[in-house]
Design an enzyme around this catalytic site. Structure first.
Site, PDB file in Angstrom:
ATOM      1  N   GLU A 166      -1.901   9.265   4.702  1.00 34.13           N
ATOM      2  CA  GLU A 166      -3.025  10.149   5.911  1.00 34.13           C
ATOM      3  C   GLU A 166      -3.143  10.765   5.632  1.00 34.13           C
ATOM      4  OE1 GLU A 166      -2.488   9.053  10.027  1.00 34.13           O
ATOM      5  OE2 GLU A 166      -0.834   7.392   9.473  1.00 34.13           O
ATOM      6  N   CYS A 183       4.437   4.825   9.656  1.00 31.38           N
ATOM      7  CA  CYS A 183       5.083   5.083   8.964  1.00 31.38           C
ATOM      8  C   CYS A 183       6.868   5.180   8.801  1.00 31.38           C
ATOM      9  CB  CYS A 183       4.349   4.871   7.647  1.00 31.38           C
ATOM     10  SG  CYS A 183       3.057   4.237   7.422  1.00 31.38           S
ATOM     11  N   ALA A 206      11.386  22.158   5.282  1.00 31.07           N
ATOM     12  CA  ALA A 206      12.259  21.996   5.942  1.00 31.07           C
ATOM     13  C   ALA A 206      11.156  22.452   7.270  1.00 31.07           C
ATOM     14  CB  ALA A 206      13.427  23.026   6.397  1.00 31.07           C
ATOM     15  N   GLU A 249       1.306  -1.091  -0.011  1.00 33.93           N
ATOM     16  CA  GLU A 249       0.204  -0.128   0.170  1.00 33.93           C
ATOM     17  C   GLU A 249       1.064   1.186   0.059  1.00 33.93           C
ATOM     18  OE1 GLU A 249      -0.409   2.053   2.430  1.00 33.93           O
ATOM     19  OE2 GLU A 249       1.096   0.968   4.112  1.00 33.93           O
ATOM     20  N   PHE A 250      -0.024   2.107  -0.685  1.00 30.75           N
ATOM     21  CA  PHE A 250       1.228   3.399  -0.764  1.00 30.75           C
ATOM     22  C   PHE A 250       0.170   4.772  -0.212  1.00 30.75           C
ATOM     23  CE2 PHE A 250       2.285   0.981  -4.071  1.00 30.75           C
ATOM     24  CZ  PHE A 250       4.121   0.655  -4.082  1.00 30.75           C
ATOM     25  N   LEU A 257      10.641  18.891  -0.282  1.00 30.46           N
ATOM     26  CA  LEU A 257      11.782  19.693   0.561  1.00 30.46           C
ATOM     27  C   LEU A 257      11.307  21.067   1.408  1.00 30.46           C
ATOM     28  CD1 LEU A 257      13.521  20.477  -2.512  1.00 30.46           C
ATOM     29  CD2 LEU A 257      13.859  18.790  -0.467  1.00 30.46           C
ATOM     30  N   ARG A 292       0.995   9.440  16.239  1.00 33.48           N
ATOM     31  CA  ARG A 292       2.036   7.983  16.500  1.00 33.48           C
ATOM     32  C   ARG A 292       3.514   8.907  16.670  1.00 33.48           C
ATOM     33  NH1 ARG A 292       0.014   3.429  13.180  1.00 33.48           N
ATOM     34  NH2 ARG A 292      -0.302   4.971  12.118  1.00 33.48           N
ATOM     35  N   LYS A 324       1.472  15.312  11.191  1.00 31.72           N
ATOM     36  CA  LYS A 324       1.179  15.799  10.362  1.00 31.72           C
ATOM     37  C   LYS A 324      -0.669  16.345  10.357  1.00 31.72           C
ATOM     38  CE  LYS A 324      -0.046  14.035   6.721  1.00 31.72           C
ATOM     39  NZ  LYS A 324       0.210  12.490   5.033  1.00 31.72           N
TER      40      LYS A 324
END
Length: 437
Positions: free
Chosen positions: A152, A264, A256, A148-149, A254, A334, A327
């Site tokens: 979230e 994951c 920062a 799987e790719f 990219l 986690r 995120k």
């Protein structure tokens, strides 16, 4: 097709509901009674944009049901294994107990011609071992590895409209037949032109961890550049824009900031290193140790910046922490850098107030000692310092002038580099970003 999905946490809940949306009859099986009850009622047991809607839609069609009964997989032609592979306690290696248990529970119900589809992220070599075990019980069943790719926050879209599909199949007629069956499962995205890569077991297993390792390396690279920019007086955001115009590099990943977390990337790169060591190829992945170290070092840097802004110590100073999830568009905490920073500041004696649009219940379960509030206004009220540590849109679009009226000290650390420094400084704030002047 008749499909079973074994394991209905994040991966399994999204996979099962989306397979039903693609027109299949799906039964999801999980030992967790709470998760099964929530899914059976058409409620998403975690926050993922679009999942609630698709669960409600597919539950009403009769094509989707959930149960704790392992025998419910009997009669399905295709069985997806979607259980977790967390980091083993005290080690870097992956814990495969859930995968092994799922396969063992499936074995009594396999029929000739059935296809078992592994989607869990596993160390290379796992598929061959599981295929041999399946062959002992039902020689005419076939294992396919189909990594799987999912991102979230975009998991439903990524399942219904993937950017690629990968099959790891055995050689010979069994593999050809299994491929044909999976082509039927994925008929809709394949007909839309989704690229398909058909390969062997080891390569299919390596695709996911290689992809995650590359992304983690890209993030840590730009964060290493941020460290250099801070001592050299450069601006890492402008640097990323400039090198990102090179299409060999690209601008994505990219950004920062505080670094990566979640369930994951951190555990996958560690498990990748551990497996390489087991295979005698540990030198090939030694660079990932530095990738991991750079990533963790960003958390130290934010804590140090907080100390600097507050005159050398954070004890007894009120700090508002905007974000707990690792995120945006997720309630996953986690290995969350945001929550880790909040906990470290609390350990140093700061009066920390954490807010997040969706992740507070999960954060409270891990760090119950922290103070959680439900709004930005509550978090920043009387604060000496504000930390933006998860780039939710509602935080990135805050009005600096309005917020300045609520704080005691107008100082902010933009740990995700999503704010406009000119606008915030113009509103009277002391603004600090990572790798920015």
């Amino acid at each position: 097709m008749q499909i079973s999905v074994i394991g209905c946490s994040y991966l399994g809940a999204v996979t099962s509901s989306c397979l039903a949306a693609l027109g299949h009859d799906v039964v999801g099986v999980d030992i967790n009674e709470r998760i099964v009850a929530e899914l059976s009622a058409g409620r998403a047991p975690f926050f993922e944009p679009g999942l609630q809607e698709i669960l409600s839609e597919q539950g009403s069609t009769g094509r989707l049901r959930y149960t704790t009964d392992p025998s419910a997989v009997a009669g399905s032609a295709v069985h997806f294994v979607c259980v977790g592979t967390p980091q083993r306690a005290g080690e870097n290696a992956a814990d495969l107990r859930q995968v092994d248990s799922a396969v063992e529970g499936l074995l009594p119900h396999l029929r000739p011609g059935d296809v078992v589809v592994g989607k869990s992220t596993v160390p290379v070599g796992t598929a061959a071992r599981l295929a041999a075990r399946i062959a002992e019980v039902e020689p005419e069943a076939t294992l396919v590895w189909n990594p799987e790719f999912l991102r979230e926050g975009f998991a439903v879209e990524d399942t219904l409209h993937p950017d690629r599909i990968v099959y790891g199949v055995p050689d010979g007629p069994a593999g050809e037949r299994a491929r044909a069956i999976l082509d039927e499962v994925y008929a809709a995205p394949l007909s839309d032109g989704t690229p398909l890569v058909v390969t062997d077991y080891p390569t299919a297993e390596l695709v996911k961890v290689a992809a995650n390792s590359f992304l983690a390396t890209k993030i840590s690279f730009i964060n290493a550049m941020a460290e250099l920019c801070e001592v050299a007086g450069g601006d890492v955001t402008a640097l990323a824009d400039a090198i990102g115009h090179d299409d060999r590099i690209g601008r994505k990943f990219l950004n920062a900031g505080l670094g990566f977390g979640g369930g994951c990337l951190p555990k996958d790169i560690r498990a990748f290193m551990a497996r390489a060591g087991e295979l005698g190829a540990d030198e090939a992945l030694t660079f990932l140790r530095e990738v991991d170290t750079i990533n963790l070092r960003r958390r130290d840097r934010v804590v140090e910046m907080a100390r600097q802004i507050l005159g050398g110590a954070v004890a007894d100073r009120r700090i508002a922490v905007l974000g707990a999830a690792f995120k945006p568009n997720s309630d996953d905490v986690r290995d969350s850098p945001a929550l880790d920073v909040a906990a470290r500041l609390d350990q140093h004696g700061a009066d920390v107030r954490v807010t997040d649009p969706h992740a507070i219940p999960n954060a409270r379960a891990i760090h119950p000692h922290l103070t959680y509030v439900t709004s930005v206004d509550e978090a920043v009220d009387g604060s000496d310092l504000v930390l933006l540590v998860t780039e939710w849109r509602e935080y990135a679009t805050l009005d600096p002038a309005a917020l300045a009226q609520k704080v005691r000290g107008a100082a902010i650390i933009d740990a995700r580099n999503v704010l406009d420094p000119v606008a915030w400084r113009g509103a009277g704030w002391t603004y600090r970003g990572l790798g920015r002047p």
